[in-house]
Design an enzyme around this catalytic site. Structure first.
Site, PDB file in Angstrom:
ATOM      1  CB  SER A 240      -3.008  -3.268  -2.993  1.00 34.12           C
ATOM      2  OG  SER A 240      -2.197  -2.519  -2.124  1.00 34.12           O
ATOM      3  CG  HIS A 270      -2.472   1.801  -4.670  1.00 35.97           C
ATOM      4  ND1 HIS A 270      -1.756   2.232  -3.598  1.00 35.97           N
ATOM      5  CD2 HIS A 270      -2.854   0.520  -4.370  1.00 35.97           C
ATOM      6  CE1 HIS A 270      -1.679   1.262  -2.689  1.00 35.97           C
ATOM      7  NE2 HIS A 270      -2.333   0.200  -3.151  1.00 35.97           N
ATOM      8  CG  HIS A 316       0.445   9.130   1.885  1.00 38.98           C
ATOM      9  ND1 HIS A 316      -0.480   8.559   2.716  1.00 38.98           N
ATOM     10  CD2 HIS A 316       1.089   8.116   1.258  1.00 38.98           C
ATOM     11  CE1 HIS A 316      -0.388   7.241   2.602  1.00 38.98           C
ATOM     12  NE2 HIS A 316       0.543   6.940   1.725  1.00 38.98           N
ATOM     13  NE  ARG A 325       6.269   3.648   3.094  1.00 35.31           N
ATOM     14  CZ  ARG A 325       5.211   3.434   2.307  1.00 35.31           C
ATOM     15  NH1 ARG A 325       4.864   2.206   1.986  1.00 35.31           N
ATOM     16  NH2 ARG A 325       4.506   4.444   1.852  1.00 35.31           N
ATOM     17  CG  ASP A 371       5.722   5.660  -4.973  1.00 32.83           C
ATOM     18  OD1 ASP A 371       6.281   4.612  -4.610  1.00 32.83           O
ATOM     19  OD2 ASP A 371       4.501   5.763  -5.182  1.00 32.83           O
TER      20      ASP A 371
END
Ligand code: CMX
Length: 436
Positions: A240, A270, A316, A325, A371
């Site tokens: 992105s 993504h 990743h 995160r 995620d």
């Protein structure tokens, strides 16, 4: 506006630094590119520069030099809130230093002043078929919002390129000010019988999203702040950010830039991956009709890996450690929803899966990414429509994409135009006959 002034103060020095690098060291070689990299998604090729964020593979993302933990600790919070104002984060991303509470509030106020969404944007959403994916609606709405862009007018008036960044900043503030209403509208249109809840001017940007989708608890407001803070940027090379940078280099304004970036985020490798994670966790939970034992879970995961399955939320492209995160969201869950069974399943998978992935020896990063827990937290508060999660991600990511766009124009970066080769040319370079 405060961001405008702070960037303007710094610009002469920044432009000088870039000019010195390009004039005095323009021929300095950064890296070589291998055939493997060309065919392997230009992985690891150092072809970009951005000062907004940097991803350290072993430590995670740094936003303007601050780790995720530092961002949460050092950005100012409203009285009584646990998580900082997103207006403060935007100041950090665009200006490059930590704001005071007053400065963070000024950004929030600026967003609020610009938050009125033109009717035709809702009309665009309203004519779409009900099964339309929320990311398609977000992309269409961003493009529809472009009718109010100020940059094209200034460009057509022949204003000098040294000033383009000012119009990009102006457009970014308006876009972000309207973004929450658009995102909440999409949610309500898709899942809440098209009800409309007006923004509450007493609430900050993130808490207003919670309010507009009918989640007025303090806890969900805190989760919204946390979510929108931590997903805002992940350096320049992810799909992105890279897409946004490329499109913006053609002097497409921030609306078109962000729509393009969101189309990239909507890909299953993504941003769309986050909708798969909760789906998968619920599937595991249903399979065992509740929480499994660690042994049962281990066997289940091993069987999935043996069958060639990919476990969502793990691995990743760049990170080689547990995503910070992920960790800060675990901290949130430990405080706000420690007994939630899906969260407990997230923790069990974290305890059981990394050793299995390491033993399998294929995956370069056996640790969870952001995620792996996102959806579990949303699910706890009843936001369990998986296909909306990428919109949440996108809303946050637009903070980063627009910050990159403003600085690309501030440093007057040129249009991007890498060179492509043919297969035959590569064969010739390595000494192979045609089609060998
Ligand atoms: N479970 C099982 N196997 C995995 C795996 C996982 N979670 N992640 C990677 N692998 C496998 C790959 O399929 C690949 O196998 P093959 O060699 O048979 O093709 C091998 O391990 C090597 O892959 P990699 O180099 O470690 O990973 P990539 O950089 O190619 O891909 C990513 C990274 C995220 C797409 C991948 O790990 C994945 O699909 N993970 C699950 C989906 C996910 O969580 N995506 C969220 C990404 C977060 C973000 O974009 O920020």
């Amino acid at each position: 506006m405060i961001i405008h002034d702070r960037i303007a103060e710094q610009l002469p020095e920044w432009r000088d630094r870039v000019a010195t690098l390009t004039r005095q060291h323009g021929k300095f070689k950064i890296c070589d590119v291998t055939v493997e990299q060309i065919y392997g998604g230009i992985r690891g090729v150092q072809i970009q520069v951005t000062d907004i964020s940097y991803l350290n593979p072993l430590e995670g993302i740094y936003l303007r030099g601050y780790s995720i933990g530092d961002v949460l600790n050092f950005l100012p919070c409203e009285q009584g809130a646990e998580y900082p104002l997103c207006g403060g984060l935007y100041y950090l991303l665009t200006v490059g230093s930590l704001p005071t509470l007053e400065e963070a509030r000024e950004v929030e106020q600026e967003w609020q002043l610009r938050s009125q969404v033109p009717k035709h944007v809702f009309d665009v959403i309203n004519v779409m078929p009900p099964q339309t994916h929320p990311m398609t609606l977000l992309s269409a709405a961003l493009t529809a919002l472009q009718t109010d862009a100020v940059f094209p007018q200034h460009y057509n008036n022949g204003n000098g390129k040294a000033d383009y960044w000012k119009y990009f900043l102006d457009d970014s503030l308006t876009l972000i000010g309207r973004l929450m209403t658009v995102a909440a509208y999409i949610y309500n249109w898709k899942y809440q019988q098209r009800k409309y809840i007006a923004p509450d001017p007493a609430l900050d940007w993130a808490a207003n999203f919670a309010h507009m989708i009918g989640r007025d608890s303090k806890d969900y407001q805190e989760l919204s702040r946390l979510f929108f803070l931590i997903h805002s940027d992940h350096e320049g090379g992810n799909v992105s950010a890279h897409t946004g940078h490329l499109v913006c280099s053609a002097l497409s304004d921030v609306y078109l830039t962000c729509a393009a970036a969101m189309n990239g985020l909507a890909g299953p490798l993504h941003g769309l991956a986050n909708q798969e994670c909760l789906r998968w966790l619920l599937k595991v939970y249903d399979h065992f009709r509740g929480l499994p034992s660690e042994e049962q879970l281990s066997e289940y995961l091993q069987a999935q890996l043996d069958a060639g399955g990919v476990i969502p939320g793990y691995g990743h492209a760049v990170l080689r450690t547990t995503d910070p995160r992920f960790t800060v969201q675990v901290d949130f869950a430990n405080k706000y929803l420690p007994e939630d069974e899906i969260f407990r399943l997230v923790q069990m998978v974290y305890a059981v899966l990394p050793p299995l992935l390491k033993k399998q020896g294929k995956v370069k990063n056996p640790w969870p990414n952001v995620d792996a827990i996102n959806g579990a937290l949303q699910h706890h508060y009843g936001v369990d429509q998986f296909d909306f999660y990428t919109v949440l991600f996108g809303v946050s990511r637009i903070l980063g994409i627009t910050a990159h766009a403003i600085w690309s124009r501030a440093l007057m970066k040129p249009i991007e135009r890498p060179k492509s080769l043919t297969t035959r040319m590569l064969e010739e370079m390595v000494g192979l006959p045609p089609g060998a």
